[in-house]
Each structure stands twice: as C-alpha cells, then as structure tokens.
Design an enzyme around this catalytic site. Structure first.
Site, mmCIF file in Angstrom:
data_model
loop_
_atom_site.group_PDB
_atom_site.id
_atom_site.type_symbol
_atom_site.label_atom_id
_atom_site.label_comp_id
_atom_site.label_asym_id
_atom_site.label_seq_id
_atom_site.Cartn_x
_atom_site.Cartn_y
_atom_site.Cartn_z
ATOM 1 N N PRO A 1 -2.023 50.655 32.706
ATOM 2 C CG PRO A 1 -4.008 51.864 32.455
ATOM 3 C CD PRO A 1 -3.480 50.496 32.814
ATOM 4 C CB CYS A 2 -0.484 52.405 37.044
ATOM 5 S SG CYS A 2 0.854 51.196 37.002
#
Length: 338
Positions: free
Chosen positions: A287-288
C-alpha cells in the site's frame, strides 16, 4: 525490489511504528487520499450494500484490532473467477485501465501503469482501404450439381445423382466417431460380445479421463480467488490480500499467483505475508503508493466538477487495483465518473 532481508527489516519497523502511532482520527481524505478507521467502515458499508459479493468478516478474535468494530475487521469476497493468466493478454490493450492513473516517477516506490501491448506501426499496416478491394463478377465454381428428380425408371445412375443433389446436407454417417466401439445394436449382441465390448469401453473411458487434461489444451482452466481488504494503520489506506485456488480447489503456490499479477507489479508491489486477521499466508498488494494514487483520483473528480465522496472510496480504490490484477474479475460496479 527489496531483498528478503530488507523486507524483514521494513516489516519490523512498521510494526514498531504502528504500536506507538495514534490512530488517525481527523479526516484527510481530500488532502492526502487516506482514511480514518471510521471512514474505512463507512466505505465498506457502501461496498457491501451495492456489491453483495463482498461481506464484513470478524476473523480470528485474538487478532482483532481495537480501532475497528469486532464484526467489521476486514472485507472479503470469495470464489472470484480468474479465467486467464496475465500472459494471455499480450495483444489486448489495457489502456482503459492504465489511463485511470498517471503517477509521477518517484523512484522505486512509483506506481507503474502498464502500457498497451503491441507495435502501433504493425496495427497501422494491417488497415485495409475498402475502396481498393475489387469485386469479381464471375460466380465461383461449385462442386454441387442440381439434377432433376428421377422418373419411374430405376436406373442405378440416378441413385448417384440423388446423392449429389443433397450434397449440401450432412449425412449422419459423416459424424461417425472413430472411437466408438459398438458397431452393431447392443440389443442383439451375444453375451460374450456384450462383456467384451463393455470391458473395452470402460478401459477406453478410463484412458480418456486420464488424458483429458493433458491432451486437450482447449479446456478452460478457471482459477478462483478469495480477496480481502484490511485497514492498514501505518499507511492509513486499505490493503488488498489474495488467496488463490486452482481448478481443483488446491491452493496456488506463490509463483502461480504471480502469473495473475500484472508483469509490471509482480515481485515489486506484490509480496507474500501473513494475513493480519487470519494468520495464514496471502499475497498482498503493497500500500505504499495507495494514498498518492487515491489523491490523484480525488483531485480528478474535483476538476471534473464532481464532489468526491469518502463512502465511495473503495470503488475508486478497487478500480485502480484492477490494473495490478487485470484478470481477476471481482465486483466493484458502481457508476460514477473520475
């Protein structure tokens, strides 16, 4: 791509930070593209209401997080079909999905949108000008001859002409299967013949069953996936998890799961880890970059005169996640413009 050691260090760092970082309580949806836990629940409620293949799950009680309701720890959809491997899309344009996201290159963590496959020059060369086509007035020769029906004489030659007359109509004998054992009516076979025929047919069927998957490459091998969405406290965004099954409902190996991940994202934004609420290994989409992508989509809605709604967050989110898993056909059908 991070090495295994770097990934382990990063995971340990994230877990430590999560423990000491307070949960986001003020909405930053419009400013940063992130969610509070309450907004995550709100968006999940709309998703489960509009797409009833998605449900809220509680998971393992010992793994519950305090900032989410016990009965709404994560979202889940089961048995999602995956009819093709990503490599089979080599000549299909994915521009409609890739155009949804245009993220600046920020180095290793940048979000990559796949480009349409194929050479545009080759496509142009295949175009044909219809005005250059010539139509031949000559009627094509045919092998079928039409003859008058025979009169009362019984000449044998007329029998051949009758066969030619019906040349376009397939005969049932044309569909004779060379593998059929029984050439005669089974009702008139002797006892010994019936036993022999039955045994031979059974052996033939067993052989066909064993070779069915190996010999027939045209069989549609449908994989299925269980997809879950959790709330990531560190990144303050949803995180997508994948657990796949083959056509025999056997769990897929990690390398097999990567066959269903976009080539631009496999082994880069998709890795394997333990599911936070189930404790078993899943593949997950890192999810960066989720917040940056969502901020882009929210800004685009505003530019188009649409008022972004936080409860529609997961529909936008799942729309861009489809770039990563283009052949896994999960439900996120809600009509709105981006």
């Amino acid at each position: 791509m991070l090495t295994s050691f770097q990934q382990a260090v990063h995971k340990a760092y994230v877990k430590t930070v999560e423990k000491v970082t307070p949960t986001l309580s003020t909405s930053k949806f419009l400013e940063e593209g992130v969610l509070t836990p309450e907004e995550f629940v709100q968006a999940g409620d709309l998703l489960t209401d509009k797409c009833q293949t998605w449900t809220w799950e509680s998971g393992d009680p010992s793994r519950n997080v305090s900032y989410l309701p016990k009965e709404k720890q994560f979202l889940l959809t089961r048995n999602v079909p995956c009819y093709n491997r990503v490599r089979t899309l080599e000549n299909e344009s994915k521009a409609s999905k890739a155009d949804e996201i245009q993220i600046e290159d920020d180095g290793e963590d940048s979000w990559v949108a796949p480009q349409p496959v194929g050479n545009q020059d080759d496509i142009e060369d295949e175009k044909v000008d219809i005005s250059s086509l010539k139509i031949d007035d000559k009627k094509p020769n045919t092998t079928t001859t039409t003859t008058a029906k025979p009169t009362n004489n019984n000449n044998n030659n007329n029998d051949d002409e009758d066969e030619d007359e019906d040349g376009d109509i397939p005969d049932l004998d044309d569909f004779q299967d060379d593998n059929i054992i029984e050439e005669e009516d089974p009702a008139v076979l002797s006892k010994n013949n019936k036993t022999t025929t039955t045994t031979t047919a059974n052996n033939n069927n067993n052989n066909n069953s064993e070779n069915k998957v190996e010999d027939n490459d045209n069989i549609l091998r449908t994989r299925t996936y269980d997809i879950s969405i959790t709330y990531d406290k560190y990144y303050q965004t949803p995180r997508v998890w994948l657990f796949g099954y083959d056509e025999n409902r056997k769990p897929l190996k990690p390398e097999e799961i990567f066959e269903d991940i976009s080539e631009d994202h496999a082994h880069k934004t998709v890795t394997i880890d333990s599911h936070p609420h189930l404790g078993i290994s899943f593949a997950y989409i890192h999810p960066c970059r989720h917040a940056a992508v969502m901020k882009k989509l929210v800004d685009r809605q505003s530019e188009n005169g649409k008022e972004p709604r936080v409860d529609q967050y997961l529909f936008l989110f799942l729309k861009f996640i489809s770039v990563v898993i283009p052949t896994i056909e999960y439900d996120f059908t809600l009509e709105f413009d981006t």
